[in-house]
Design an enzyme around this catalytic site. Structure first.
Site, short mmCIF file in Angstrom:
data_model
loop_
_atom_site.label_atom_id
_atom_site.label_comp_id
_atom_site.label_asym_id
_atom_site.label_seq_id
_atom_site.Cartn_x
_atom_site.Cartn_y
_atom_site.Cartn_z
CG ASP A 64 -0.18 -0.19 2.54
OD1 ASP A 64 1.04 -0.33 2.50
OD2 ASP A 64 -0.83 -0.20 3.60
CG HIS A 65 3.55 2.34 2.93
ND1 HIS A 65 2.58 1.57 3.49
CD2 HIS A 65 3.93 3.21 3.89
CE1 HIS A 65 2.38 1.95 4.75
NE2 HIS A 65 3.18 2.96 5.01
CG ASP A 119 2.63 1.43 9.24
OD1 ASP A 119 3.16 1.77 8.17
OD2 ASP A 119 1.90 2.19 9.91
NE ARG A 379 3.71 9.53 12.12
CZ ARG A 379 4.01 8.25 12.12
NH1 ARG A 379 4.42 7.65 11.02
NH2 ARG A 379 3.91 7.56 13.24
CB SER A 534 7.75 6.09 10.48
OG SER A 534 8.65 5.09 10.10
NE ARG A 536 9.94 5.98 7.73
CZ ARG A 536 9.53 7.16 7.26
NH1 ARG A 536 10.40 8.09 6.93
NH2 ARG A 536 8.25 7.43 7.13
C1 MIC Z 1 4.53 6.40 8.06
O1 MIC Z 1 3.36 6.74 8.16
O2 MIC Z 1 5.49 7.11 8.39
C2 MIC Z 1 4.81 5.03 7.50
C3 MIC Z 1 5.37 5.20 6.17
O3 MIC Z 1 3.61 4.31 7.40
C4 MIC Z 1 5.78 4.32 8.45
C5 MIC Z 1 6.34 3.06 7.96
C6 MIC Z 1 7.44 3.22 6.97
O4 MIC Z 1 8.26 4.13 7.08
O5 MIC Z 1 7.52 2.37 6.11
C7 MIC Z 1 5.20 4.07 9.84
O6 MIC Z 1 4.35 4.81 10.28
O7 MIC Z 1 5.67 3.18 10.55
FE1 SF4 Z 2 0.17 4.81 5.14
FE2 SF4 Z 2 1.65 5.53 7.25
FE3 SF4 Z 2 0.13 7.30 5.97
FE4 SF4 Z 2 -1.02 5.43 7.39
S1 SF4 Z 2 0.32 7.05 8.17
S2 SF4 Z 2 -1.63 6.09 5.34
S3 SF4 Z 2 0.34 3.70 7.06
S4 SF4 Z 2 1.90 6.23 5.14
#
Ligand code: MIC
Ligand code: SF4
Length: 643
Positions: A64-65, A119, A379, A534, A536
């Site tokens: 999905d990313h 995640d 965010r 995140s 990550r």
């Molecule tokens: C995000 O919202 O920052 C992400 C992308 O979903 C991350 C995961 C990632 O960096 O792959 C998260 O929230 O953990």
């Molecule tokens: Fe995707 Fe992270 Fe954004 Fe949620 S916060 S929609 S998991 S990138």
């Protein structure tokens, strides 16, 4: 004394330790989820453990990313993920089926079970009564291998809800209000458990919105009871048999309590560049808006899109606003189509994006320079949208739709329209065509990998003394988006650590990677809540690859702290914050780590600043297991050694 829901679930899943706040515990994991940006690494790590089948009740791999296939990299990674899932026993949710948290809630979440996801918004599952926690990919890989999840037992906060929401005020406003009161570090070391008569007024998707954004409080997770509303949701998903009732005992003990009267809330909005910069929408009314983005795992449910559709019905969006919508799942789109609500969205003149994260992770739809961008996301860190000069504001679907229509920030209550949040349908249009079950004949499945997948870097065991320069000194609330940026350019490199590492701290100091490599590694110094945001693990893995051996801060965010440990980087904190002020970038320092031990007597270490000639006392919160991991060179090296 009775028990909270949190304690009941932890007690039932406890593998090690005593669940006393602040003490290490290990909790058995029933389900896992990964998404593609963290999943590839998690599965490479699982493979390295040499196990031929997952050992959880259920594991799902979502894509999905990283869905912009502007080159072979992402497509190759998706193919790897699909073949891996088929062989090792996971369900695979194809790109376009939906955002992991939304789909998991719809199709897989089970009250009372534990879920570990790579995640940080995995706690969305708390909306359905799961104990759902975000973690680094390696911890998820270990859970898939049947190992328990290790964490410090959090405090449990009782958020008591009373009353019910007024028209045009929604779940997003509830969590924005909590962020306003508690800030982005208000939930660190805590689980937010919702209770009180107000809970029954919220449907599962609304609860999920609140639980989702508990991540922005820094909370370990958030959880709601499982009640009649939960049963109705599961029944509508054709999964009533997964329902169990779940509530706290009437005399349950909590560490803290917070009261929220839902009837007293009004539309709220978070200003740039932190989710806790919350004010009333009315305070910013009239501010010109260049972009509106709707969707993300926070606000893309059928409930939210139905409200958006009702607000847009028979109208066109403002000609000077660029508006886009990324639905949470294919099921959400289908539900709106069946109810005749999809057409109003299309007719309003907005851009319809894929059912994926999209703009939330900087995958397209970056705003124009200096834009005011209103987003229903969670965010708004600087630069995360892809445009450093843009100011991103976080708001509810109601507030976003109002701005899309008027071109300015608008309190949706002033539009004079009427909107009725929908009741859940008796049955959602359930169709799992884009969810592939694992192969019945795994022996025949070949895991397919492309040239973008590079071997995992491994770290040597920890030496007795760490020495080198302070490569970078940063301030408070540094996010993982600062440390390891995402976006369309960088995300395709998530399974190629040497290439990815070139972008570490890119927006903060573009010379970082080059300097770190030239110096053969060194240290990072940070302020409070270092590594928030995140999950990550690349924000630990890539600095480790560049030779970072220790990070010294005023305090850490939970998931990043665990990721540093998993990759053998020593996380230390200043005993006296004044030492943070005295230390400077480029100082040469040395830390003797031979005495690194758990507990208070081993917690004191000394940093010798050879440039400025002073000693600083450091401490840590590491458990005996954490230290064993760090000494081994990280969790993978440790797991290999002990298996
Ligand atoms: C995000 O919202 O920052 C992400 C992308 O979903 C991350 C995961 C990632 O960096 O792959 C998260 O929230 O953990
Ligand atoms: Fe995707 Fe992270 Fe954004 Fe949620 S916060 S929609 S998991 S990138």
């Amino acid at each position: 004394m009775g028990q909270s829901i949190t304690r009941k679930i932890i007690q039932q899943h406890l593998k090690e330790g005593e669940p006393k706040a602040g003490f290490p515990v290990a909790v058995g994991i029933d389900q896992t989820l990964t998404q593609d940006a963290t999943g590839t690494m998690a599965y490479l790590q699982f493979e390295a453990m040499g196990i031929n089948r997952i050992r959880t009740e259920l594991s799902v791999s979502y894509v999905d990313h990283n869905t912009l296939q502007n080159g072979f990299e992402n497509a190759d990674d998706h193919r790897f993920l699909q073949s891996f899932a088929s062989k090792y026993g996971l369900y695979f949710s194809k790109p376009g089926n939906g955002i992991c948290h939304q789909v998991h809630l719809e199709r897989f979440g089970v009250p009372g079970r534990t879920l570990l996801g790579s995640d940080s918004h995995t706690p969305t599952g708390g909306g359905i009564g799961m104990l759902a926690v975000g973690a680094g990919g390696l911890d998820v890989a270990l859970a898939m291998a049947g190992q328990p999840f290790h964490l410090t037992m959090p405090k449990v906060v009782n958020i008591r809800l009373s009353g019910s929401l007024k028209p045009f005020v929604s779940a997003k406003d509830v969590i924005l209000e909590i962020l306003r009161r508690l800030t982005v570090k208000g939930g660190v070391g805590k689980i937010m458990e919702y209770s009180g008569p107000g809970v029954a007024s919220l449907d599962v998707p609304e609860r999920a919105t609140i639980a989702n954004m508990g991540a922005e409080l820094g909370a370990t997770t958030s959880i709601f009871p499982s009640d009649e509303k939960t049963r109705i949701f599961l029944k509508a998903q054709d999964r009533e048999s997964s329902w169990i009732p779940l509530a706290a005992d009437p005399d349950a003990a909590y560490d803290e309590t917070l009261e929220i009267d839902l009837s007293g809330l009004e539309p709220m909005i978070a200003r740039p560049h932190m989710p806790d910069q919350v004010v009333r929408v009315a305070d910013l009314a009239g501010t010109r808006v260049q972009q509106v983005a709707m969707g993300s795992c926070t606000n893309s449910s059928f409930r939210d899109l139905s409200v958006i559709s009702q607000m847009l019905k028979g109208k066109r969006v403002h000609p000077e606003v660029s508006v886009a919508l990324a639905p949470g799942s294919r099921q959400v789109v289908r539900t709106l189509m069946d109810r005749g609500e999809w057409q109003a969205i299309v007719d309003s003149g907005i851009r319809i994006l894929e059912n994926v994260c999209g703009p939330c992770i900087g995958m397209g739809f970056s705003p124009c320079s200096n834009a005011v961008s209103l987003r229903t996301f969670n965010r708004n860190f600087e630069g995360r949208s892809g445009t450093k000069t843009a100011g991103v504001y976080l708001c509810s679907p109601e507030t976003a739709a109002a701005a899309a229509l008027t071109g300015v920030i608008t309190d949706p209550r002033t539009l004079g329209a009427s909107v009725k949040p929908p009741a859940l349908p008796d049955r959602f249009p359930v169709d799992d065509a884009m969810i592939l079950p694992p192969s019945a004949d795994p022996g025949k499945v070949e895991v397919l990998r492309g040239p973008n997948i590079k071997p995992l870097p491994v770290k040597e065991p920890l030496p007795g003394s760490l020495s080198g320069g302070i490569l970078l000194k940063v301030g408070d609330h540094i996010t993982t988006d600062h440390i390891m940026p995402a976006g369309a350019k960088i995300l395709p490199l998530r399974s190629n650590v040497p290439a990815l590492a070139e972008f570490v701290f890119e927006a903060v100091d573009p010379t970082f990677a080059k300097r770190a490599k030239a110096a053969g590694g060194g240290f990072i110094v940070g302020g409070v809540n270092y590594g928030q945001g995140s999950s990550r693990e690349h924000a630990a893995l890539a600095p480790m690859f560049l030779g970072v051996t220790a990070v010294i801060t005023k305090s850490f965010a939970r998931i990043h702290l665990a990721n540093l440990i998993n990759f053998g980087i020593v996380p230390l904190t200043f005993v006296n914050e004044a030492d943070y002020d005295r230390i400077e970038q480029s100082d040469e320092v040395e830390i003797d780590v031979t005495g690194l031990k758990a507990g208070s007597e081993g917690a004191a270490l000394t940093l010798k600043n050879k440039t400025k000639r002073f000693d600083a006392s450091l401490t840590h919160s590491l458990s005996a297991r954490d230290i064993a991991l760090i000494r081994a060179g990280g969790a993978l090296a440790y797991a290999k050694r002990s298996s």
